[in-house]
Design a protein around this motif. Structure first.
Motif, mmCIF file in Angstrom:
data_model
loop_
_atom_site.group_PDB
_atom_site.id
_atom_site.type_symbol
_atom_site.label_atom_id
_atom_site.label_comp_id
_atom_site.label_asym_id
_atom_site.label_seq_id
_atom_site.Cartn_x
_atom_site.Cartn_y
_atom_site.Cartn_z
ATOM 1 N N TRP A 71 -33.045 61.418 -63.270
ATOM 2 C CA TRP A 71 -32.121 62.229 -64.295
ATOM 3 C C TRP A 71 -32.703 63.936 -64.124
ATOM 4 O O TRP A 71 -33.657 64.308 -63.574
ATOM 5 C CB TRP A 71 -32.703 61.923 -65.628
ATOM 6 C CG TRP A 71 -33.932 62.052 -66.255
ATOM 7 C CD1 TRP A 71 -34.629 63.006 -66.557
ATOM 8 C CD2 TRP A 71 -34.979 61.084 -66.233
ATOM 9 N NE1 TRP A 71 -35.956 62.818 -66.878
ATOM 10 C CE2 TRP A 71 -35.916 61.696 -66.642
ATOM 11 C CE3 TRP A 71 -34.816 59.639 -66.015
ATOM 12 C CZ2 TRP A 71 -37.274 61.011 -67.134
ATOM 13 C CZ3 TRP A 71 -36.039 59.112 -66.327
ATOM 14 C CH2 TRP A 71 -37.180 59.674 -66.833
ATOM 15 N N SER A 73 -30.344 67.886 -65.279
ATOM 16 C CA SER A 73 -29.197 68.583 -65.476
ATOM 17 C C SER A 73 -28.632 70.048 -65.038
ATOM 18 O O SER A 73 -29.842 70.635 -64.388
ATOM 19 C CB SER A 73 -29.250 68.903 -67.059
ATOM 20 O OG SER A 73 -30.490 69.790 -67.342
ATOM 21 N N LEU A 84 -27.926 61.261 -65.890
ATOM 22 C CA LEU A 84 -28.891 60.454 -66.640
ATOM 23 C C LEU A 84 -29.027 58.854 -65.676
ATOM 24 O O LEU A 84 -28.263 58.552 -64.759
ATOM 25 C CB LEU A 84 -28.584 59.768 -67.806
ATOM 26 C CG LEU A 84 -28.651 60.941 -68.827
ATOM 27 C CD1 LEU A 84 -28.419 60.698 -70.096
ATOM 28 C CD2 LEU A 84 -30.108 61.367 -68.918
ATOM 29 N N CYS A 94 -34.883 53.029 -71.651
ATOM 30 C CA CYS A 94 -33.958 54.013 -71.982
ATOM 31 C C CYS A 94 -33.648 53.952 -73.564
ATOM 32 O O CYS A 94 -32.867 54.536 -74.017
ATOM 33 C CB CYS A 94 -32.321 53.570 -71.601
ATOM 34 S SG CYS A 94 -32.326 53.804 -69.699
ATOM 35 N N GLN A 100 -37.255 59.109 -70.763
ATOM 36 C CA GLN A 100 -35.985 59.616 -70.378
ATOM 37 C C GLN A 100 -35.335 60.215 -71.640
ATOM 38 O O GLN A 100 -34.571 61.426 -71.861
ATOM 39 C CB GLN A 100 -34.867 58.612 -69.644
ATOM 40 C CG GLN A 100 -33.653 59.174 -69.490
ATOM 41 C CD GLN A 100 -32.835 58.292 -68.627
ATOM 42 O OE1 GLN A 100 -31.829 58.917 -67.864
ATOM 43 N NE2 GLN A 100 -33.114 57.039 -68.576
ATOM 44 N N LEU A 104 -34.276 64.104 -72.662
ATOM 45 C CA LEU A 104 -32.625 64.257 -73.084
ATOM 46 C C LEU A 104 -32.699 65.111 -74.432
ATOM 47 O O LEU A 104 -31.940 66.397 -74.401
ATOM 48 C CB LEU A 104 -31.953 62.834 -73.200
ATOM 49 C CG LEU A 104 -30.584 63.034 -73.882
ATOM 50 C CD1 LEU A 104 -29.541 63.983 -72.691
ATOM 51 C CD2 LEU A 104 -30.006 61.801 -73.965
ATOM 52 N N ALA A 119 -22.232 64.251 -69.720
ATOM 53 C CA ALA A 119 -23.127 63.548 -69.470
ATOM 54 C C ALA A 119 -22.693 62.365 -68.357
ATOM 55 O O ALA A 119 -21.283 61.865 -68.570
ATOM 56 C CB ALA A 119 -23.992 62.891 -70.404
ATOM 57 N N TRP A 121 -23.585 58.702 -66.046
ATOM 58 C CA TRP A 121 -24.664 57.501 -65.599
ATOM 59 C C TRP A 121 -23.779 56.524 -64.989
ATOM 60 O O TRP A 121 -22.585 56.489 -64.739
ATOM 61 C CB TRP A 121 -25.717 57.192 -66.558
ATOM 62 C CG TRP A 121 -25.039 56.709 -67.806
ATOM 63 C CD1 TRP A 121 -24.743 55.349 -67.839
ATOM 64 C CD2 TRP A 121 -24.830 57.251 -69.337
ATOM 65 N NE1 TRP A 121 -24.399 54.851 -69.168
ATOM 66 C CE2 TRP A 121 -24.253 56.202 -69.832
ATOM 67 C CE3 TRP A 121 -25.161 58.340 -69.523
ATOM 68 C CZ2 TRP A 121 -24.126 56.642 -71.357
ATOM 69 C CZ3 TRP A 121 -24.829 58.678 -70.826
ATOM 70 C CH2 TRP A 121 -24.307 57.820 -71.770
ATOM 71 N N THR A 138 -27.877 51.750 -72.716
ATOM 72 C CA THR A 138 -27.990 52.958 -72.861
ATOM 73 C C THR A 138 -27.501 53.483 -74.184
ATOM 74 O O THR A 138 -27.190 54.776 -74.453
ATOM 75 C CB THR A 138 -26.957 53.831 -71.766
ATOM 76 O OG1 THR A 138 -25.849 53.225 -71.998
ATOM 77 C CG2 THR A 138 -27.467 53.495 -70.414
ATOM 78 N N LEU A 141 -29.499 56.696 -75.470
ATOM 79 C CA LEU A 141 -29.073 57.952 -74.776
ATOM 80 C C LEU A 141 -27.487 58.221 -75.498
ATOM 81 O O LEU A 141 -27.272 59.318 -75.645
ATOM 82 C CB LEU A 141 -28.791 57.533 -73.644
ATOM 83 C CG LEU A 141 -30.207 57.070 -72.707
ATOM 84 C CD1 LEU A 141 -29.958 56.938 -71.305
ATOM 85 C CD2 LEU A 141 -31.507 58.201 -73.160
#
Length: 249
Positions: A71, A73, A84, A94, A100, A104, A119, A121, A138, A141
């Motif tokens: 992960w 950014s 991610l 997650c 993670q 985040l 975002a 993934w 997820t 997230l």
């Protein structure tokens, strides 16, 4: 792809079937590989058919993030983009207290003034696909991003194209929610759909192609571009809702 400018967000499962070094060299590199220098990838489950997705991380190098995490950014104009890793079992989970999720929250807090956030993934939180469908791994997230005011989530895994209306953390349509795109149309076979979710806006499983996003300071446009002229397409635009805050737990 050759006629489009800007970064390429590669949504995982990039070299079939096992993400080996040979498959990246003989399958991915002769096609998508010519855009490697501008590609920001995330790993799919097939990358982890090779232990620790070692060939994936070796191929993309620093652009793929820390090999133990996957992960990272970066900023693109006025937007903040967050990559991610939805292969949760490979990276400590997650869940809401996972490494993670902690990263985040910290990342979102550091960019709290950013008006527009995207975002991406591999495994879709929401999907009408018959092969895989919605994946709860997820969920935490998604909830963190939703509360923080993110606009867009890009996923793959189901081999089709689907766009959702803005949905909240429970998957219900909401003007305060995020828009998810499932874009699994980059090369392998296309899958069937099951009964469409109530929040699914459009779906297509007949056309290979890519999703082009144009990011404005406070809005974005989307355009699904078919690989063969005359194929399915989808276009529209939406405004950013601005930062909302970051949950601490």
């Amino acid at each position: 792809m050759d006629s489009l400018d800007g970064p390429v967000l590669a949504l995982g499962d990039l070299a079939y079937p096992s993400g080996t070094a040979d498959e990246f060299a003989t399958c991915y590199d002769p096609s998508w590989g010519r855009h490697q220098s501008r590609t920001w990838p995330v790993p799919g489950n097939h990358e982890y058919e090779t232990p620790h997705a070692a060939a994936y991380f070796a191929y993309f190098g620093a652009a793929a993030g820390d090999p133990g995490e996957g992960w990272y950014s970066f900023d693109l104009g006025d937007w903040h983009l967050i990559a991610l890793n939805s292969n949760c079992g490979e990276v400590g989970g997650c869940g809401i207290d996972s490494p993670q999720a902690d990263w985040l929250r910290t990342d979102l807090a550091a960019h709290a003034a950013t008006a527009c956030t995207l975002a991406y993934w591999h495994h879709p939180r929401w999907s009408s696909g018959a092969e895989h469908g919605s994946d709860p791994r997820t969920d935490a997230l998604w909830r963190i991003l939703s509360v923080a005011g993110a606009e867009v989530v890009l996923t793959g895994h189901d081999h089709e194209y689907e766009r959702f209306v803005p949905v909240d953390a429970s998957g219900a349509a909401s003007p305060e929610g995020m828009v998810e795109f499932v874009v699994g149309t980059g090369g392998r076979s296309l899958y069937d759909f099951a009964a469409p979710l109530a929040s699914s806006a459009v779906r297509d499983n007949s056309t290979y192609g890519v999703l082009k996003l144009t990011l404005h300071p406070d809005a974005y446009d989307w355009l699904f571009l078919p690989a063969i002229a005359g194929g399915y397409s989808d276009a529209g635009s939406a405004e950013c809702r601005g930062p909302q805050g970051v949950p601490l737990s």
